[in-house]
Design a protein around this motif. Structure first.
Motif, PDB file in Angstrom:
ATOM      1  N   GLN A  39       0.800  -1.152  -0.133  1.00 22.93           N
ATOM      2  CA  GLN A  39       0.120  -0.075   0.061  1.00 22.93           C
ATOM      3  C   GLN A  39       0.950   1.180   0.104  1.00 22.93           C
ATOM      4  O   GLN A  39       1.647   1.451   0.960  1.00 22.93           O
ATOM      5  CB  GLN A  39      -0.925   0.013   1.228  1.00 22.93           C
ATOM      6  N   GLY A  42      -2.022   7.313  -0.414  1.00 20.68           N
ATOM      7  CA  GLY A  42      -3.017   7.749  -0.989  1.00 20.68           C
ATOM      8  C   GLY A  42      -3.855   6.477  -2.119  1.00 20.68           C
ATOM      9  O   GLY A  42      -4.302   7.018  -2.960  1.00 20.68           O
ATOM     10  N   LYS A  43      -3.061   5.413  -2.144  1.00 16.17           N
ATOM     11  CA  LYS A  43      -3.724   4.349  -3.003  1.00 16.17           C
ATOM     12  C   LYS A  43      -4.021   3.391  -2.058  1.00 16.17           C
ATOM     13  O   LYS A  43      -4.052   3.033  -1.144  1.00 16.17           O
ATOM     14  CB  LYS A  43      -2.387   3.994  -3.790  1.00 16.17           C
ATOM     15  N   GLU A  44      -5.014   2.282  -2.957  1.00 14.30           N
ATOM     16  CA  GLU A  44      -5.355   1.372  -2.564  1.00 14.30           C
ATOM     17  C   GLU A  44      -4.290  -0.010  -2.174  1.00 14.30           C
ATOM     18  O   GLU A  44      -3.407  -0.014  -2.806  1.00 14.30           O
ATOM     19  CB  GLU A  44      -6.694   0.672  -3.351  1.00 14.30           C
ATOM     20  N   ARG A  45      -4.580  -0.535  -1.205  1.00 16.84           N
ATOM     21  CA  ARG A  45      -3.769  -1.904  -0.901  1.00 16.84           C
ATOM     22  C   ARG A  45      -4.044  -2.818  -2.154  1.00 16.84           C
ATOM     23  O   ARG A  45      -4.976  -2.999  -2.638  1.00 16.84           O
ATOM     24  CB  ARG A  45      -4.281  -2.492   0.086  1.00 16.84           C
ATOM     25  N   GLU A  46      -2.885  -3.386  -2.641  1.00 16.35           N
ATOM     26  CA  GLU A  46      -2.870  -4.374  -3.881  1.00 16.35           C
ATOM     27  C   GLU A  46      -2.150  -5.461  -3.634  1.00 16.35           C
ATOM     28  O   GLU A  46      -1.016  -5.538  -2.865  1.00 16.35           O
ATOM     29  CB  GLU A  46      -2.442  -3.416  -5.096  1.00 16.35           C
ATOM     30  N   GLU A  89       8.013   3.966  -8.231  1.00 14.54           N
ATOM     31  CA  GLU A  89       6.608   3.490  -8.008  1.00 14.54           C
ATOM     32  C   GLU A  89       6.435   2.161  -6.941  1.00 14.54           C
ATOM     33  O   GLU A  89       5.292   1.811  -6.751  1.00 14.54           O
ATOM     34  CB  GLU A  89       6.013   3.190  -9.258  1.00 14.54           C
ATOM     35  N   ALA A  92       6.165   1.659  -0.982  1.00 15.38           N
ATOM     36  CA  ALA A  92       5.248   1.218  -0.303  1.00 15.38           C
ATOM     37  C   ALA A  92       5.391   0.597   0.980  1.00 15.38           C
ATOM     38  O   ALA A  92       6.567   0.252   1.304  1.00 15.38           O
ATOM     39  CB  ALA A  92       4.182   0.297  -1.161  1.00 15.38           C
TER      40      ALA A  92
END
Length: 119
Positions: A39, A42-46, A89, A92
């Protein structure tokens, strides 16, 4: 006490490598499908990667395919995520997740380990 402890995160330059570990205590991993999630702010957990109990089957997100490798050593009660060719990128918090193969409602999460890719 049942625990999953993930570790190995840190600061690495783009193009570098890092190896995350996930060690279980209080239970054995042999009957658990293992996952790595991440995660970013500002982003969803993937979902990043998944490995079957016998290591025969693996899954990788398109964004990490060819760069990351998930593996497990059931004898050591440990799962790994080898991360190569790291990109900014990829930054996380990475979480280890164990899901029981036969009783998937039995599942555990690690506390998370921070991976920062920056020059």
């Amino acid at each position: 006490q049942v625990q999953l402890v993930d570790s190995g995160g840190g600061l690495v330059q783009p193009g570098g490598s890092l190896r995350l570990s996930c060690a279980a205590s209080g239970f054995t991993l042999s009957m658990f499908v293992m996952n790595w999630y991440r995660q970013a702010p500002g982003k969803e957990r993937e979902s990043v990667a998944r490995i079957s109990t016998d290591s025969v089957s693996t899954y990788y997100a398109d964004s990490v395919k060819g760069r990351f490798t998930i593996s497990r050593d059931n004898a050591k009660n440990t799962v790994y995520l080898q991360m190569n060719s790291l990109k900014p990128e990829d930054t996380a918090v990475y979480y280890c997740n164990a899901v029981h193969k036969l009783v998937p409602t039995i599942n555990y999460w690690g506390q998370g380990t921070q991976v920062t890719v920056s020059s």
